[in-house]
Design a protein around this motif. Structure first.
Motif, short mmCIF file in Angstrom:
data_model
loop_
_atom_site.label_atom_id
_atom_site.label_comp_id
_atom_site.label_asym_id
_atom_site.label_seq_id
_atom_site.Cartn_x
_atom_site.Cartn_y
_atom_site.Cartn_z
N GLY A 80 0.82 -1.21 0.00
CA GLY A 80 0.00 0.00 0.00
C GLY A 80 0.85 1.25 0.00
N SER A 84 1.22 3.77 -3.25
CA SER A 84 0.63 5.11 -3.20
C SER A 84 1.70 6.20 -3.28
N VAL A 87 2.68 5.98 -7.37
CA VAL A 87 1.68 6.21 -8.41
C VAL A 87 1.73 7.66 -8.88
N MET A 92 -4.19 8.05 -10.39
CA MET A 92 -4.99 8.00 -9.16
C MET A 92 -6.29 7.20 -9.31
N MET A 95 -5.85 3.60 -9.18
CA MET A 95 -5.34 3.22 -7.86
C MET A 95 -6.50 3.06 -6.88
N VAL A 96 -7.42 4.04 -6.91
CA VAL A 96 -8.58 3.95 -6.02
C VAL A 96 -9.38 2.68 -6.35
N TYR A 99 -7.53 -0.30 -4.77
CA TYR A 99 -7.69 -0.36 -3.31
C TYR A 99 -9.09 -0.80 -2.94
N ASN A 100 -10.06 -0.29 -3.71
CA ASN A 100 -11.44 -0.70 -3.46
C ASN A 100 -11.59 -2.20 -3.71
N VAL A 102 -9.31 -4.65 -3.47
CA VAL A 102 -8.75 -5.51 -2.42
C VAL A 102 -9.62 -5.47 -1.16
N PRO A 223 -15.48 6.32 -13.39
CA PRO A 223 -15.49 6.95 -12.07
C PRO A 223 -16.76 6.64 -11.29
N ILE A 226 -16.67 3.07 -10.11
CA ILE A 226 -15.78 2.87 -8.97
C ILE A 226 -16.44 3.38 -7.69
N SER A 227 -17.09 4.53 -7.81
CA SER A 227 -17.77 5.08 -6.65
C SER A 227 -18.86 4.13 -6.16
N ASN A 230 -17.36 1.22 -4.52
CA ASN A 230 -16.88 1.67 -3.22
C ASN A 230 -17.99 1.57 -2.18
N MET A 359 -11.84 11.05 -13.60
CA MET A 359 -12.52 11.15 -12.31
C MET A 359 -12.90 12.58 -12.08
#
Lengths: 473, 117
Positions: A80, A84, A87, A92, A95-96, A99-100, A102, A223, A226-227, A230, A359
């Motif tokens: 992590g 971060s 990157v 970005m 990347m988000v 992370y979401n 995992v 985007p 992803i949101s 999330n 995004m």
């Protein structure tokens, strides 16, 4: 509840008190994250809450397998932290997504582990444990695979274009029905232990659904996806909290689930599209292929020197950055160009489309990095009325967000999406590597308008060249 | 905890989440998404709890991966959000000043910037 798992839940009041402090810090952190001046502090506050929650959980004496925990934490922290730091700002968004993903994967794995634990305890798993386990497993799996696809699309490991096949919605519906049926069978089975094979089958079906769900969605809509994922992962964490009887999981997960839903709605509203439309329509994959591939239309091409003259003798110039600026890392070069123009007495502004780049806020981050003053960043609604009084609009690597078809052509796949109305400006210079269509995969009429000049170049190179030419004037 | 108590907490937390995100400027959508993304890394606690009961190899592997995943989510999420938001803070610029300050030796400060191209 008298389940044995409760033995591993926080029993002492002190632990619960720490959890309450932790989730309070999360709420305060998110609250502060909504305001520019406090956002960074808010993030640190939330991180502090997380540190408290993790530390107090580690101190529980029922926590075993310390070495494995240490290994897991070390690997996770290393990956992590390095990722971060390394990157680039342009990456970005993916990347988000990662992370979401995992996070979702962890939720699914934890659900599976808890299912196995309950099986080992023998026989009947109570419904108020089984249902959250299944929820966490399914949503976590969908989120993990969906996020990976989103990552792959944004990283351009796979095409950003919608990928699908006829009848895909039906396949998705069948998959969903099968998952629900599997869950019902798993929870309703009171006579014998529920089958682990069926549980794994449900996990796999959810994984396929996660893939199929995101593949047909165009990269420009990522985007929002992803949101949404999330928010999903948040709910999966909350469900795990129900299964494990853990209050901080419930509160933090739910907080993310509901705030993530609001964010998702805000984002899709910025694109003037409903979530349903965005998720289930796919971005007109083939409809406009004919226009793009059809007749050759004439464009006006321009060199750096001519562009420099147009810009230096303008009264007002509006830059419209897009993803092309981000990939070319051109923000510093563009800022230099803006500086040169200001020396010539040109009024400079930057028009930020809410979903420019990959995004919302992507362009703001990049331009802020290049020290573009906040006052020069104009939101779409602010700049559009000024467009007719603008001498030159410079489009740098943006495409779909400037496409007049969104306003003029009701049959266009992006019809109704608000755009930056650069075609209203007296002149338009489009800096772009080629005439290739944007992320939505559709042709841009802007390029063929009589007051548009195309400067075919890499965004960074072009900005540097024009800045040099302006200096020479 | 009583199931009904848990549901009560769930519903209240949902409303808090709805209320807390109001009137967010577009600029902050991405950092905020990233921050909430880091917060659901709380799932990592679940990994800590389930690995406590893990006996078999498979259970241990599942638990360890879950913990690693959750930790990536937490550490990466908060750090990346901090980097994004760091771009927005108004830098009290003059570079000469920053160098003369004794506290200017921030660890790895230089690596914060992408290398370009």
């Amino acid at each position: 509840m008298t389940l044995p798992a409760a033995a591993f839940s926080p029993s002492s009041d002190f632990v619960t008190a720490c959890y309450i402090v932790a989730f309070s810090l999360f709420i305060i952190g998110v609250r502060q994250g909504t305001h520019p001046t406090t956002a960074r502090r808010g993030n640190l506050i939330a991180a502090g809450g997380m540190a408290i929650a993790v530390a107090i959980t580690l101190s529980l004496d029922v926590i075993g397998n310390g070495v494995l925990i240490l290994i897991g934490i070390l690997i996770g922290a290393l990956v992590g932290a390095v990722a971060s730091r390394r990157v680039q700002m342009t990456q970005m968004p993916q990347m988000v997504a990662l992370y979401n993903g995992v996070g979702g994967g962890a939720a699914a794995l934890i659900a599976w582990a808890e299912f196995r634990h309950q099986l080992a305890l023998g026989g009947d798993i109570p419904l108020d444990v089984m249902i959250p386990i299944l929820f966490s497993a399914v949503i976590g799996s969908v989120s993990f695979w969906g996020s990976n696809i989103a990552f792959a699309k944004l990283q351009e490991l796979i095409s950003g274009r919608p990928i699908g096949f006829p009848g895909q919605h039906i396949v998705n519906a069948v998959l969903l029905a099968a998952i629900l049926a599997g869950c019902v069978v798993l929870s309703a089975n009171h006579d014998s232990s529920p089958s682990q094979g069926l549980f794994i089958a449900v996990l796999i079906a959810a994984a396929i659904l996660g893939n199929l769900f995101v593949l047909p969605i165009g990269g420009a809509d990522m985007p929002v996806v992803i949101s949404l994922l999330n928010a999903f992962t948040g709910l999966a964490a909350a469900a795990a909290g129900f299964a494990l009887d853990n209050v901080v999981l419930i509160v933090a997960g739910t907080l993310v689930g509901s705030s993530g839903t609001i964010l998702t709605i805000a984002m899709s509203r910025a694109m003037n599209r409903s979530i349903g439309n965005l998720l289930f329509s796919g971005f007109g994959a083939v409809a406009t292929g004919a226009a793009a591939g059809g007749e050759e239309r004439p464009v006006t091409s321009i060199g750096a020197q001519d562009a420099a003259i147009k810009l230096a003798y303008a009264d007002s110039v509006v830059f419209v950055p897009g993803y092309g600026m981000a990939v070319a890392q051109a923000q510093h070069a563009v800022k230099e160009l803006a500086n040169e123009l200001e020396k010539h007495g040109v009024r400079v502004a930057f028009a930020i489309h809410p979903v420019a780049g990959r995004m919302p806020g992507h362009m703001n981050v990049l331009l802020a990095e290049a020290d573009v003053p906040y006052e020069q960043l104009k939101e779409m609604d602010e700049i559009n009325p000024e467009m007719p009084q603008t001498d030159v609009a410079v489009v740098i690597g943006a495409n779909d967000v400037t496409n007049p078809a969104a306003k003029n052509d009701p049959s266009s796949p992006i019809a109704g999406m608000p755009i930056i109305e650069v075609n209203e400006a007296r002149e338009v210079i489009v800096i772009k590597r080629s005439l290739s269509p944007g992320f939505a995969g559709i042709d841009n009429d802007l390029f063929y308008e009589p007051n548009t000049s195309m400067l075919f170049s890499d965004a960074k190179q072009a900005a540097a060249d024009i800045a040099w030419e302006v200096q020479e004037l | 905890m009583d199931l009904m108590t848990e549901i009560t907490i769930f519903v209240l937390a949902a409303f808090v989440g709805f209320e807390v995100i109001s009137k967010v400027p577009t600029t902050l959508h991405t950092p905020l998404m990233s921050q909430t993304n880091a917060i659901h890394g709380i799932i990592m606690l679940g990994g800590l709890i389930v690995i406590g009961t893990a006996d078999g190899t498979l259970d241990k592997v599942i638990g360890t991966i879950a913990i690693a995943f959750g930790t990536i989510n937490i550490v990466g999420g908060f750090m990346v959000t901090d980097r994004m938001l760091g771009m927005f803070t108004r830098k009290p610029k003059p570079k000469a000043d920053a160098e003369s300050k004794p506290s200017g030796s921030s660890p790895a400060g230089g690596s914060d910037r992408p290398d370009g191209g």
